[in-house]
Design a protein around this motif. Sequence first.
Motif, mmCIF file in Angstrom:
data_model
loop_
_atom_site.group_PDB
_atom_site.id
_atom_site.type_symbol
_atom_site.label_atom_id
_atom_site.label_comp_id
_atom_site.label_asym_id
_atom_site.label_seq_id
_atom_site.Cartn_x
_atom_site.Cartn_y
_atom_site.Cartn_z
ATOM 1 N N TRP A 6 2.323 4.004 -1.855
ATOM 2 C CA TRP A 6 2.019 5.410 -0.264
ATOM 3 C C TRP A 6 1.294 5.965 -0.608
ATOM 4 O O TRP A 6 0.370 6.522 -1.444
ATOM 5 C CB TRP A 6 3.523 5.741 -1.123
ATOM 6 C CG TRP A 6 4.095 7.160 0.097
ATOM 7 C CD1 TRP A 6 3.533 7.313 1.205
ATOM 8 C CD2 TRP A 6 3.912 8.498 -0.368
ATOM 9 N NE1 TRP A 6 4.171 8.540 2.097
ATOM 10 C CE2 TRP A 6 4.668 9.460 0.977
ATOM 11 C CE3 TRP A 6 4.415 9.434 -2.132
ATOM 12 C CZ2 TRP A 6 5.078 10.787 1.074
ATOM 13 C CZ3 TRP A 6 4.913 10.727 -1.400
ATOM 14 C CH2 TRP A 6 4.929 11.726 -0.177
ATOM 15 N N ASP A 7 0.721 6.071 0.233
ATOM 16 C CA ASP A 7 -0.873 6.639 0.686
ATOM 17 C C ASP A 7 -0.527 8.571 0.978
ATOM 18 O O ASP A 7 -1.248 9.706 0.766
ATOM 19 C CB ASP A 7 -1.205 6.402 2.062
ATOM 20 C CG ASP A 7 -1.402 6.953 2.901
ATOM 21 O OD1 ASP A 7 0.877 7.922 3.018
ATOM 22 O OD2 ASP A 7 -1.225 6.277 4.440
ATOM 23 N N ARG A 8 0.332 9.291 0.834
ATOM 24 C CA ARG A 8 0.947 10.334 0.625
ATOM 25 C C ARG A 8 1.129 11.265 1.832
ATOM 26 O O ARG A 8 1.168 12.496 2.596
ATOM 27 C CB ARG A 8 0.327 11.475 -0.560
ATOM 28 C CG ARG A 8 0.526 11.388 -2.084
ATOM 29 C CD ARG A 8 0.190 12.254 -2.743
ATOM 30 N NE ARG A 8 -0.542 11.479 -4.005
ATOM 31 C CZ ARG A 8 -1.202 11.293 -4.469
ATOM 32 N NH1 ARG A 8 -2.396 11.221 -4.355
ATOM 33 N NH2 ARG A 8 -0.885 10.675 -5.757
ATOM 34 N N LYS A 9 0.429 10.248 2.951
ATOM 35 C CA LYS A 9 0.316 10.613 4.544
ATOM 36 C C LYS A 9 1.826 11.160 4.838
ATOM 37 O O LYS A 9 1.211 12.291 5.736
ATOM 38 C CB LYS A 9 -0.870 10.742 4.890
ATOM 39 C CG LYS A 9 -2.729 10.685 3.518
ATOM 40 C CD LYS A 9 -3.940 10.200 4.349
ATOM 41 C CE LYS A 9 -4.859 10.343 3.529
ATOM 42 N NZ LYS A 9 -6.082 9.497 3.854
ATOM 43 N N THR A 31 0.688 8.412 -7.539
ATOM 44 C CA THR A 31 0.375 7.559 -6.338
ATOM 45 C C THR A 31 1.815 6.695 -6.978
ATOM 46 O O THR A 31 2.316 5.648 -7.726
ATOM 47 C CB THR A 31 -0.949 6.655 -6.077
ATOM 48 O OG1 THR A 31 -2.267 7.136 -6.092
ATOM 49 C CG2 THR A 31 -0.606 5.662 -5.105
#
Length: 121
Positions: A6-9, A31
């Motif tokens: 997951w890129d957190r975006k 992450t």
Amino acid sequence: MKIKIWDRKESMNGIAKEIWEKSYPESKYKTLVLVDSEVFWLEDIKTQGFTGDTDVAIVEAFLAKREEEREKAEKEAELQCEKETSASEIIEELKKENETLKDRVDTLSTTVEELVLTTLE
């Protein structure tokens, strides 16, 4: 096996970013790695010494090691089970042998009693 980092975006697996962050508060500073339905933290995997050219390669190395350890534990459990089964079989054989010896002792005891009685008459 499907690995998602997951890129957190944006959302992941159709689940909004906010829900991931609420469910996994550590995802705000670590992450999140989703493997099928299991959650891991990439930083935790790296601190265990796993390396690779990409984050996915690092996770794959971790998963390969985990699978190897699982298989090893499974084999050890099977060997332990076999040992326990073998021990149980030996115990049963010894019990049977013990019963046979008890029967022989009883027979000898009866024979000796009869001989003593016959001799005394």
